[in-house]
Design a protein around this motif. Structure first.
Motif, PDB file in Angstrom:
ATOM      1  N   VAL A 187       0.829  -0.946   0.313  1.00 20.86           N
ATOM      2  CA  VAL A 187      -0.520  -0.050  -0.005  1.00 20.86           C
ATOM      3  C   VAL A 187       0.980   1.124   0.090  1.00 20.86           C
ATOM      4  N   GLU A 188       1.116   2.335  -0.720  1.00 16.19           N
ATOM      5  CA  GLU A 188       1.655   3.261  -1.108  1.00 16.19           C
ATOM      6  C   GLU A 188       0.590   4.474  -0.588  1.00 16.19           C
ATOM      7  N   PRO A 189       1.473   5.509   0.235  1.00 16.46           N
ATOM      8  CA  PRO A 189       1.489   6.418   0.977  1.00 16.46           C
ATOM      9  C   PRO A 189       0.450   7.541   0.122  1.00 16.46           C
ATOM     10  N   LYS A 190      -0.528   7.448   0.524  1.00 17.38           N
ATOM     11  CA  LYS A 190      -1.197   8.766  -0.498  1.00 17.38           C
ATOM     12  C   LYS A 190      -0.914   9.974  -0.611  1.00 17.38           C
ATOM     13  N   ASP A 191      -0.786  11.043  -1.514  1.00 21.30           N
ATOM     14  CA  ASP A 191      -0.366  12.144  -1.081  1.00 21.30           C
ATOM     15  C   ASP A 191      -0.645  12.809  -0.291  1.00 21.30           C
ATOM     16  N   LYS A 192      -0.003  13.699   0.194  1.00 13.41           N
ATOM     17  CA  LYS A 192      -0.636  14.702   1.442  1.00 13.41           C
ATOM     18  C   LYS A 192      -0.590  16.073   1.021  1.00 13.41           C
ATOM     19  N   LYS A 193      -1.757  16.640   1.459  1.00 15.39           N
ATOM     20  CA  LYS A 193      -1.854  18.438   1.130  1.00 15.39           C
ATOM     21  C   LYS A 193      -1.621  19.348   2.464  1.00 15.39           C
TER      22      LYS A 193
ATOM     23  N   GLN B 164      -5.976  13.913  12.156  1.00 17.35           N
ATOM     24  CA  GLN B 164      -6.151  13.276  10.926  1.00 17.35           C
ATOM     25  C   GLN B 164      -6.709  11.685  11.110  1.00 17.35           C
TER      26      GLN B 164
ATOM     27  N   ARG C 233     -10.076  10.743   9.302  1.00 16.56           N
ATOM     28  CA  ARG C 233     -10.105   9.767   8.295  1.00 16.56           C
ATOM     29  C   ARG C 233     -11.294   8.834   7.972  1.00 16.56           C
TER      30      ARG C 233
ATOM     31  N   ASP D  76     -14.506   8.166   5.783  1.00 17.37           N
ATOM     32  CA  ASP D  76     -15.348   6.395   5.808  1.00 17.37           C
ATOM     33  C   ASP D  76     -16.305   5.913   5.768  1.00 17.37           C
TER      34      ASP D  76
ATOM     35  N   SER E 121     -18.367   7.804   3.152  1.00 16.66           N
ATOM     36  CA  SER E 121     -18.239   7.289   1.706  1.00 16.66           C
ATOM     37  C   SER E 121     -18.910   6.235   1.684  1.00 16.66           C
TER      38      SER E 121
END
Length: 91
Positions: A46-52, A78, A82, A86, A89
Motif C-alpha cells: 500500500v503506497e502512502p497517499k499524497d498529503k496536502k 487526521q 479519516r 470512511d 463514503s
C-alpha cells in the motif's frame, strides 16, 4: 502508550542503570515472532497517499483536546477525519 509509562533519563543515568543491571541492551540473538503459515499470502503493498498542506483554523478547545494527549496530536486529528470520511463514503 500512556504519558505515565514514558520515562526520561540522561545518557549518564542510562549508563548507571545498565551497570546496576536495571536495563540491558537488546539481545542480538532475539527470537523472531512466529507467524502463522500463509500470513503474507494475501499481503498487498500500500503506497502512502499524497498529503496536502493546508492552513486550518480550529476551535481552541478542539485543538487543546488533541494537544493535551501529547506528541502525535496532528496524526490523531487526521485519524478522526479519516474515520469520518470512511464512514460517510460507505453510505
Amino acid at each position: 502508550m500512556t504519558e505515565k509509562s514514558i520515562k526520561t533519563a540522561s545518557l549518564a543515568e542510562l549508563k548507571a542503570m545498565k551497570e546496576r543491571g536495571e536495563v540491558s541492551s537488546p539481545s542480538r540473538n532475539a527470537t523472531q515472532i512466529d507467524l502463522p503459515e500463509g500470513f503474507w499470502d494475501t499481503a498487498k503493498v500500500v503506497e502512502p497517499k499524497d498529503k496536502k498542506s493546508v492552513h486550518l483554523r480550529l476551535d481552541a478547545d478542539v485543538f487543546d483536546f488533541f494537544n493535551r494527549q501529547g506528541k502525535g496530536h496532528i496524526s490523531r486529528m487526521q485519524a478522526v477525519l479519516r474515520s469520518y470520511v470512511d464512514a460517510q463514503s460507505s453510505k
